[in-house]
Design a protein around this motif. Structure first.
Motif, PDB file in Angstrom:
ATOM      1  N   SER A  82      79.384  25.118 -10.219  1.00  0.00           N
ATOM      2  CA  SER A  82      79.174  25.084 -11.677  1.00  0.00           C
ATOM      3  C   SER A  82      78.804  26.449 -12.240  1.00  0.00           C
ATOM      4  CB  SER A  82      78.081  24.064 -12.032  1.00  0.00           C
ATOM      5  OG  SER A  82      76.834  24.433 -11.481  1.00  0.00           O
ATOM      6  N   ARG A  83      78.270  27.337 -11.399  1.00  0.00           N
ATOM      7  CA  ARG A  83      77.966  28.687 -11.866  1.00  0.00           C
ATOM      8  C   ARG A  83      79.222  29.511 -12.143  1.00  0.00           C
ATOM      9  NH1 ARG A  83      74.343  32.184  -8.362  1.00  0.00           N
ATOM     10  NH2 ARG A  83      74.737  33.615 -10.096  1.00  0.00           N
ATOM     11  N   SER A  84      80.378  29.025 -11.733  1.00  0.00           N
ATOM     12  CA  SER A  84      81.621  29.765 -11.959  1.00  0.00           C
ATOM     13  C   SER A  84      82.135  29.594 -13.384  1.00  0.00           C
ATOM     14  CB  SER A  84      82.696  29.315 -10.965  1.00  0.00           C
ATOM     15  OG  SER A  84      83.079  27.968 -11.207  1.00  0.00           O
ATOM     16  N   VAL A  85      81.501  28.696 -14.148  1.00  0.00           N
ATOM     17  CA  VAL A  85      81.923  28.469 -15.527  1.00  0.00           C
ATOM     18  C   VAL A  85      80.739  28.719 -16.458  1.00  0.00           C
ATOM     19  CG1 VAL A  85      83.671  26.793 -14.862  1.00  0.00           C
ATOM     20  CG2 VAL A  85      81.370  25.996 -15.461  1.00  0.00           C
ATOM     21  N   ILE A  86      81.039  28.888 -17.725  1.00  0.00           N
ATOM     22  CA  ILE A  86      79.992  29.044 -18.735  1.00  0.00           C
ATOM     23  C   ILE A  86      79.555  27.655 -19.162  1.00  0.00           C
ATOM     24  CG2 ILE A  86      79.427  29.913 -21.032  1.00  0.00           C
ATOM     25  CD1 ILE A  86      81.530  32.077 -20.613  1.00  0.00           C
ATOM     26  N   GLY A  87      78.349  27.301 -18.832  1.00  0.00           N
ATOM     27  CA  GLY A  87      77.858  25.971 -19.146  1.00  0.00           C
ATOM     28  C   GLY A  87      77.242  25.901 -20.519  1.00  0.00           C
ATOM     29  N   ARG A  88      77.977  25.347 -21.456  1.00  0.00           N
ATOM     30  CA  ARG A  88      77.475  25.245 -22.833  1.00  0.00           C
ATOM     31  C   ARG A  88      77.655  23.849 -23.414  1.00  0.00           C
ATOM     32  NH1 ARG A  88      79.922  30.852 -25.468  1.00  0.00           N
ATOM     33  NH2 ARG A  88      78.563  32.303 -24.333  1.00  0.00           N
ATOM     34  N   SER A  89      78.064  22.895 -22.597  1.00  0.00           N
ATOM     35  CA  SER A  89      78.458  21.595 -23.123  1.00  0.00           C
ATOM     36  C   SER A  89      77.336  20.564 -23.029  1.00  0.00           C
ATOM     37  CB  SER A  89      79.688  21.084 -22.374  1.00  0.00           C
ATOM     38  OG  SER A  89      80.017  19.778 -22.808  1.00  0.00           O
ATOM     39  N   ILE A  90      76.940  20.034 -24.186  1.00  0.00           N
ATOM     40  CA  ILE A  90      76.035  18.892 -24.196  1.00  0.00           C
ATOM     41  C   ILE A  90      76.798  17.592 -23.944  1.00  0.00           C
ATOM     42  CG2 ILE A  90      74.548  17.496 -25.694  1.00  0.00           C
ATOM     43  CD1 ILE A  90      73.318  20.045 -26.723  1.00  0.00           C
ATOM     44  N   PRO A  91      78.013  17.413 -24.500  1.00  0.00           N
ATOM     45  CA  PRO A  91      78.772  16.194 -24.163  1.00  0.00           C
ATOM     46  C   PRO A  91      78.988  16.013 -22.659  1.00  0.00           C
ATOM     47  CG  PRO A  91      79.743  17.223 -26.082  1.00  0.00           C
ATOM     48  CD  PRO A  91      78.687  18.171 -25.590  1.00  0.00           C
ATOM     49  N   ASP A  92      79.244  17.093 -21.918  1.00  0.00           N
ATOM     50  CA  ASP A  92      79.395  16.973 -20.466  1.00  0.00           C
ATOM     51  C   ASP A  92      78.083  16.568 -19.799  1.00  0.00           C
ATOM     52  OD1 ASP A  92      82.059  17.621 -20.544  1.00  0.00           O
ATOM     53  OD2 ASP A  92      81.801  19.707 -19.907  1.00  0.00           O
ATOM     54  N   HIS A  93      76.980  16.863 -20.467  1.00  0.00           N
ATOM     55  CA  HIS A  93      75.671  16.472 -19.928  1.00  0.00           C
ATOM     56  C   HIS A  93      75.428  14.979 -20.091  1.00  0.00           C
ATOM     57  CE1 HIS A  93      71.522  16.903 -18.694  1.00  0.00           C
ATOM     58  NE2 HIS A  93      71.090  16.395 -19.838  1.00  0.00           N
ATOM     59  N   LEU A  94      76.048  14.377 -21.079  1.00  0.00           N
ATOM     60  CA  LEU A  94      75.751  12.994 -21.433  1.00  0.00           C
ATOM     61  C   LEU A  94      76.718  11.988 -20.817  1.00  0.00           C
ATOM     62  CD1 LEU A  94      74.871  13.595 -25.184  1.00  0.00           C
ATOM     63  CD2 LEU A  94      73.297  13.226 -23.286  1.00  0.00           C
ATOM     64  N   LYS A  95      77.629  12.440 -19.956  1.00  0.00           N
ATOM     65  CA  LYS A  95      78.566  11.542 -19.269  1.00  0.00           C
ATOM     66  C   LYS A  95      78.664  11.933 -17.805  1.00  0.00           C
ATOM     67  CE  LYS A  95      80.733   8.721 -22.295  1.00  0.00           C
ATOM     68  NZ  LYS A  95      80.898   7.266 -22.137  1.00  0.00           N
ATOM     69  N   TYR A  96      78.375  10.993 -16.920  1.00  0.00           N
ATOM     70  CA  TYR A  96      78.567  11.190 -15.482  1.00  0.00           C
ATOM     71  C   TYR A  96      79.255   9.950 -14.923  1.00  0.00           C
ATOM     72  CZ  TYR A  96      76.059  15.570 -14.845  1.00  0.00           C
ATOM     73  OH  TYR A  96      75.701  16.897 -14.866  1.00  0.00           O
ATOM     74  N   PHE A  97      80.372  10.165 -14.254  1.00  0.00           N
ATOM     75  CA  PHE A  97      81.197   9.069 -13.717  1.00  0.00           C
ATOM     76  C   PHE A  97      81.575   8.088 -14.830  1.00  0.00           C
ATOM     77  CE2 PHE A  97      78.708  10.429  -9.968  1.00  0.00           C
ATOM     78  CZ  PHE A  97      79.773  10.766  -9.120  1.00  0.00           C
ATOM     79  N   GLY A  98      81.764   8.613 -16.032  1.00  0.00           N
ATOM     80  CA  GLY A  98      82.140   7.774 -17.164  1.00  0.00           C
ATOM     81  C   GLY A  98      81.006   6.960 -17.750  1.00  0.00           C
ATOM     82  N   LEU A  99      79.792   7.146 -17.250  1.00  0.00           N
ATOM     83  CA  LEU A  99      78.637   6.384 -17.715  1.00  0.00           C
ATOM     84  C   LEU A  99      77.854   7.171 -18.760  1.00  0.00           C
ATOM     85  CD1 LEU A  99      77.378   5.227 -14.215  1.00  0.00           C
ATOM     86  CD2 LEU A  99      78.589   3.804 -15.876  1.00  0.00           C
ATOM     87  N   ASP A 100      77.296   6.459 -19.735  1.00  0.00           N
ATOM     88  CA  ASP A 100      76.434   7.091 -20.730  1.00  0.00           C
ATOM     89  C   ASP A 100      75.096   7.428 -20.095  1.00  0.00           C
ATOM     90  OD1 ASP A 100      78.155   7.030 -22.935  1.00  0.00           O
ATOM     91  OD2 ASP A 100      77.675   4.928 -23.340  1.00  0.00           O
ATOM     92  N   MET A 101      74.695   8.679 -20.222  1.00  0.00           N
ATOM     93  CA  MET A 101      73.389   9.121 -19.747  1.00  0.00           C
ATOM     94  C   MET A 101      72.546   9.466 -20.966  1.00  0.00           C
ATOM     95  SD  MET A 101      73.248   8.991 -16.442  1.00  0.00           S
ATOM     96  CE  MET A 101      74.335   8.835 -15.010  1.00  0.00           C
ATOM     97  N   GLY A 102      71.970   8.445 -21.553  1.00  0.00           N
ATOM     98  CA  GLY A 102      71.163   8.645 -22.738  1.00  0.00           C
ATOM     99  C   GLY A 102      71.105   7.371 -23.542  1.00  0.00           C
TER     100      GLY A 102
END
Length: 359
Positions: free
Chosen positions: A287-307
């Motif tokens: 993940s350090r190979s990309v610029i991490g700026r996404s909140i939407p990517d933070h709120l979805k894991y395996f298609g599940l809502d995290m929040g």
């Protein structure tokens, strides 16, 4: 001429040794533990993600009785032993028994949606300001540490784990959380190991921030080697607080082992890869190979809502018929507790009915 070449070689070798010496002395400790790292299992990860998603829900009746909208599928039949709500600090966690895994599950809730953006902004400036007790050179941030250690969450979680093991034996512990909940999960696992927990402990977090320096990461992974940190695409939170490569002991450092979920586009096909990263904790190819700026990517894991996207802070819903299972302190902090193997049914006749599960 030959002597000059040898002198140049000796100088270069000396510079290489000196440069290498600037790295953390804890790097070698991490590498010695490689053979003990947790093995990643996709199916288990999707199950644990469902537990990390469910802990966000605010209808405590449905959560406590495991009848909520996220309480089915791979987690069907789960039995909550204690549900902890720290109203004062806006924290939530539960401990229960998963029959299909024959394990105790501990899940911690992350930061609520309505305060997430402010929390992320604060992470850019979060300082290493607390020495972790009895760990040489280990530094963490007091906010992460206190959220677990200095609230009503810790004693309630430890009590529930003890009760679960009294009922089900010395079975495995699976500890999880998303975002801030991932930080609390890591502190919980470390606390258990330091306190003498002899059973197997596995930690799997999702979108977890950094919580300490390289010395802390090394001490942590020696004690809790079965740890997986799942990250997703450009999720901003695993990039915070920032890591500065050239200041190894003055900066935050992830502990291993990361699994980075990201999409690959080869020109004609897009597919998802779950990439097992190296044992440094800061693999530059993950993940350090990309610029991490996404909140939407933070709120979805395996298609599940995290929040939980309720605009109100720390809003909870509970049926008064669960009062017999409830303990509250003077601050309103609440623990819903029941005996292991007890089934609770809240029916439509305004009564709480319960019976023992026959095994």
């Amino acid at each position: 001429m030959k002597q000059i070449r040898w002198m140049k070689f000796a100088i270069l070798l000396s510079l290489f040794v000196l440069t290498s010496g600037r790295g953390s002395k804890y790097d070698c400790l991490k590498m010695k533990q490689t053979e003990n790292y947790s093995v990643y299992n996709h199916t288990l990860a999707t199950i644990i993600a469902e537990y990390a998603s469910a802990v966000y829900l605010t209808d405590l009746t449905e959560l406590f009785t495991w009848t909520c909208s996220r309480c089915n599928g791979l987690t069907e039949g789960f039995e909550i032993i204690e549900l902890i709500v720290d109203v004062k600090h806006c924290l939530q966690a539960y401990v229960g028994y998963a029959k299909n895994l024959n394990a105790v599950i501990v899940a911690f809730r992350g930061t609520q949606w309505n305060s997430l953006q402010n929390w992320v902004q604060d992470l850019y400036w979060t300082q290493l300001d607390l020495h972790y007790p009895d760990m040489p050179d280990a530094m963490v941030h007091h906010g992460f540490y206190y959220a677990y250690h200095n609230t009503t969450v810790r004693p309630a979680v430890l009590n529930a784990i003890r009760r679960a093991k009294e009922a089900h034996g010395n079975i495995d512990l699976l500890i999880t959380g998303h975002s801030m909940g991932g930080a609390m999960a890591a502190f919980c696992a470390l606390d258990l190991k330091i306190s003498g927990e002899t059973g197997n402990i596995q930690v799997m977090t999702f979108g977890q921030p950094r919580i300490g320096n390289a010395a802390f990461a090394s001490h942590y992974i020696q004690r809790v080697p079965r740890t997986i940190r799942v990250t997703h695409e450009h999720d901003i939170v695993p990039h915070l607080p920032p890591h500065y490569h050239y200041f190894s002991q003055k900066t935050y450092h992830h502990f291993p082992r990361e699994v980075w979920i990201h999409s690959i586009d080869n020109g004609c096909l897009i597919y998802t890869l779950e990439e097992l990263c190296d044992t440094s904790g800061e693999d530059p190819s993950c993940s350090r190979s990309v610029i991490g700026r996404s909140i939407p990517d933070h709120l979805k894991y395996f298609g599940l809502d995290m929040g939980c996207y309720d605009p109100r802070t720390c809003k909870i819903v509970v049926d008064p018929r669960l009062d017999e299972f409830t303990r509250r302190d003077i601050d309103g902090n609440t623990v819903f507790s029941r005996y292991p193997n007890l089934i609770i049914n809240v029916n439509n006749n305004n009564k709480s009915t319960y019976d023992y599960l026959i095994s």
